[in-house]
Design a protein around this motif. Sequence first.
Motif, PDB file in Angstrom:
ATOM      1  N   ALA A  63       0.806  -1.225   0.000  1.00  0.00           N
ATOM      2  CA  ALA A  63       0.000   0.000   0.000  1.00  0.00           C
ATOM      3  C   ALA A  63       0.840   1.276   0.000  1.00  0.00           C
ATOM      4  N   VAL A  64       1.883   1.321   0.804  1.00  0.00           N
ATOM      5  CA  VAL A  64       2.668   2.560   0.905  1.00  0.00           C
ATOM      6  C   VAL A  64       3.291   2.933  -0.445  1.00  0.00           C
ATOM      7  N   PRO A  65       4.005   2.026  -1.112  1.00  0.00           N
ATOM      8  CA  PRO A  65       4.547   2.403  -2.421  1.00  0.00           C
ATOM      9  C   PRO A  65       3.459   2.679  -3.464  1.00  0.00           C
ATOM     10  N   ALA A  66       2.389   1.877  -3.453  1.00  0.00           N
ATOM     11  CA  ALA A  66       1.319   2.077  -4.441  1.00  0.00           C
ATOM     12  C   ALA A  66       0.670   3.444  -4.278  1.00  0.00           C
ATOM     13  N   VAL A  67       0.357   3.814  -3.050  1.00  0.00           N
ATOM     14  CA  VAL A  67      -0.248   5.134  -2.807  1.00  0.00           C
ATOM     15  C   VAL A  67       0.755   6.236  -3.146  1.00  0.00           C
ATOM     16  N   TRP A  68       2.002   6.065  -2.767  1.00  0.00           N
ATOM     17  CA  TRP A  68       3.023   7.069  -3.075  1.00  0.00           C
ATOM     18  C   TRP A  68       3.163   7.258  -4.586  1.00  0.00           C
ATOM     19  N   LEU A  69       3.199   6.152  -5.336  1.00  0.00           N
ATOM     20  CA  LEU A  69       3.314   6.252  -6.793  1.00  0.00           C
ATOM     21  C   LEU A  69       2.110   6.974  -7.396  1.00  0.00           C
ATOM     22  N   ILE A  70       0.935   6.692  -6.882  1.00  0.00           N
ATOM     23  CA  ILE A  70      -0.273   7.326  -7.418  1.00  0.00           C
ATOM     24  C   ILE A  70      -0.304   8.807  -7.060  1.00  0.00           C
ATOM     25  N   VAL A  71      -0.025   9.125  -5.795  1.00  0.00           N
ATOM     26  CA  VAL A  71      -0.114  10.515  -5.331  1.00  0.00           C
ATOM     27  C   VAL A  71       0.940  11.400  -6.014  1.00  0.00           C
ATOM     28  N   THR A  72       2.108  10.852  -6.284  1.00  0.00           N
ATOM     29  CA  THR A  72       3.159  11.640  -6.929  1.00  0.00           C
ATOM     30  C   THR A  72       3.041  11.662  -8.450  1.00  0.00           C
ATOM     31  N   GLY A  73       2.019  11.012  -8.984  1.00  0.00           N
ATOM     32  CA  GLY A  73       1.796  11.025 -10.427  1.00  0.00           C
ATOM     33  C   GLY A  73       2.668  10.071 -11.203  1.00  0.00           C
ATOM     34  N   ARG A  74       3.276   9.117 -10.515  1.00  0.00           N
ATOM     35  CA  ARG A  74       4.170   8.162 -11.182  1.00  0.00           C
ATOM     36  C   ARG A  74       3.517   6.817 -11.445  1.00  0.00           C
TER      37      ARG A  74
END
Length: 122
Positions: A63-74
Amino acid sequence: YQESLDPGGPSIPILDPGLSSFWIPALVVVLLASIALEIVKYRRGHWTVPLAAVNTVLSLAFAVPAVWLIVTGRGLNPEFLDTIATGEFASLVDVMPTVAAWVIAVVCVVDIAEGWWKAVRT
Protein backbone atom coordinates in the motif's frame (compact mmCIF):
# COMPACT_ATOMS: atom_id res chain seq x y z
CA TYR A 1 -9.20 11.74 -29.81
CA GLN A 2 -12.11 9.58 -30.82
CA GLU A 3 -9.77 7.44 -32.94
CA SER A 4 -7.58 6.69 -29.91
CA LEU A 5 -10.61 5.22 -28.14
CA ASP A 6 -11.16 2.80 -31.02
CA PRO A 7 -11.02 -0.80 -29.73
CA GLY A 8 -9.01 -1.76 -32.81
CA GLY A 9 -6.49 1.03 -32.25
CA PRO A 10 -3.15 0.80 -30.47
CA SER A 11 -3.19 -0.29 -26.85
CA ILE A 12 -2.10 2.16 -24.18
CA PRO A 13 -0.95 0.77 -20.84
CA ILE A 14 -2.83 2.03 -17.78
CA LEU A 15 0.25 1.89 -15.56
CA ASP A 16 3.23 4.11 -16.30
CA PRO A 17 5.71 2.09 -18.41
CA GLY A 18 8.55 3.48 -16.28
CA LEU A 19 7.35 1.31 -13.41
CA SER A 20 8.38 -1.92 -15.10
CA SER A 21 12.05 -1.64 -14.19
CA PHE A 22 11.66 -1.77 -10.39
CA TRP A 23 8.22 -1.07 -8.98
CA ILE A 24 6.12 -3.63 -10.82
CA PRO A 25 8.50 -6.52 -10.04
CA ALA A 26 8.75 -5.36 -6.40
CA LEU A 27 4.97 -5.14 -6.01
CA VAL A 28 4.52 -8.53 -7.71
CA VAL A 29 6.95 -10.06 -5.17
CA VAL A 30 4.86 -8.56 -2.35
CA LEU A 31 1.67 -9.95 -3.91
CA LEU A 32 3.24 -13.40 -4.28
CA ALA A 33 4.32 -13.27 -0.63
CA SER A 34 0.73 -12.34 0.26
CA ILE A 35 -0.51 -15.40 -1.62
CA ALA A 36 1.97 -17.55 0.30
CA LEU A 37 0.69 -16.02 3.55
CA GLU A 38 -2.88 -16.93 2.58
CA ILE A 39 -1.81 -20.52 1.93
CA VAL A 40 -0.04 -20.72 5.31
CA LYS A 41 -3.06 -19.18 7.03
CA TYR A 42 -5.38 -21.69 5.30
CA ARG A 43 -3.21 -24.64 6.33
CA ARG A 44 -3.00 -23.30 9.87
CA GLY A 45 -6.76 -22.94 10.01
CA HIS A 46 -6.84 -19.60 11.78
CA TRP A 47 -5.04 -16.31 12.30
CA THR A 48 -2.13 -16.15 14.72
CA VAL A 49 -0.18 -13.15 16.02
CA PRO A 50 2.84 -13.94 13.81
CA LEU A 51 0.55 -14.26 10.77
CA ALA A 52 -1.09 -10.93 11.61
CA ALA A 53 2.34 -9.33 11.93
CA VAL A 54 3.47 -10.67 8.55
CA ASN A 55 0.15 -9.57 7.04
CA THR A 56 0.72 -6.06 8.41
CA VAL A 57 4.19 -5.87 6.88
CA LEU A 58 2.99 -7.21 3.51
CA SER A 59 -0.05 -4.94 3.39
CA LEU A 60 2.07 -1.88 4.13
CA ALA A 61 4.78 -3.06 1.71
CA PHE A 62 2.17 -2.94 -1.04
CA ALA A 63 0.00 0.00 0.00
CA VAL A 64 2.67 2.56 0.91
CA PRO A 65 4.55 2.40 -2.42
CA ALA A 66 1.32 2.08 -4.44
CA VAL A 67 -0.25 5.13 -2.81
CA TRP A 68 3.02 7.07 -3.08
CA LEU A 69 3.31 6.25 -6.79
CA ILE A 70 -0.27 7.33 -7.42
CA VAL A 71 -0.11 10.51 -5.33
CA THR A 72 3.16 11.64 -6.93
CA GLY A 73 1.80 11.02 -10.43
CA ARG A 74 4.17 8.16 -11.18
CA GLY A 75 1.68 5.29 -11.08
CA LEU A 76 -0.67 5.91 -13.97
CA ASN A 77 0.43 6.40 -17.56
CA PRO A 78 -0.04 10.10 -18.52
CA GLU A 79 -0.78 9.04 -22.11
CA PHE A 80 -3.63 6.83 -20.86
CA LEU A 81 -5.02 9.66 -18.74
CA ASP A 82 -4.85 12.07 -21.69
CA THR A 83 -6.60 9.54 -23.91
CA ILE A 84 -9.53 8.98 -21.57
CA ALA A 85 -9.82 12.67 -20.64
CA THR A 86 -12.50 13.23 -23.26
CA GLY A 87 -16.25 13.58 -23.09
CA GLU A 88 -17.91 12.17 -20.00
CA PHE A 89 -14.63 10.82 -18.60
CA ALA A 90 -12.87 14.20 -18.47
CA SER A 91 -14.08 15.02 -14.97
CA LEU A 92 -13.16 11.56 -13.67
CA VAL A 93 -9.53 11.78 -14.75
CA ASP A 94 -8.78 14.46 -12.16
CA VAL A 95 -10.21 12.45 -9.25
CA MET A 96 -9.19 8.96 -10.39
CA PRO A 97 -5.74 9.00 -8.72
CA THR A 98 -7.19 10.32 -5.46
CA VAL A 99 -9.94 7.70 -5.44
CA ALA A 100 -7.45 4.92 -6.27
CA ALA A 101 -5.11 6.02 -3.47
CA TRP A 102 -7.96 6.14 -0.94
CA VAL A 103 -9.29 2.72 -1.99
CA ILE A 104 -5.83 1.17 -1.58
CA ALA A 105 -5.34 2.86 1.81
CA VAL A 106 -8.76 1.82 3.15
CA VAL A 107 -8.38 -1.78 1.95
CA CYS A 108 -4.94 -1.92 3.60
CA VAL A 109 -6.25 -0.62 6.94
CA VAL A 110 -9.23 -2.98 6.89
CA ASP A 111 -7.02 -5.96 5.98
CA ILE A 112 -4.57 -5.20 8.79
CA ALA A 113 -7.34 -4.60 11.33
CA GLU A 114 -9.15 -7.81 10.34
CA GLY A 115 -5.96 -9.87 10.67
CA TRP A 116 -5.20 -8.51 14.14
CA TRP A 117 -8.83 -8.79 15.27
CA LYS A 118 -8.98 -12.45 14.29
CA ALA A 119 -5.52 -13.21 15.74
CA VAL A 120 -6.34 -11.66 19.10
CA ARG A 121 -9.74 -13.36 19.29
CA THR A 122 -8.31 -16.88 18.85
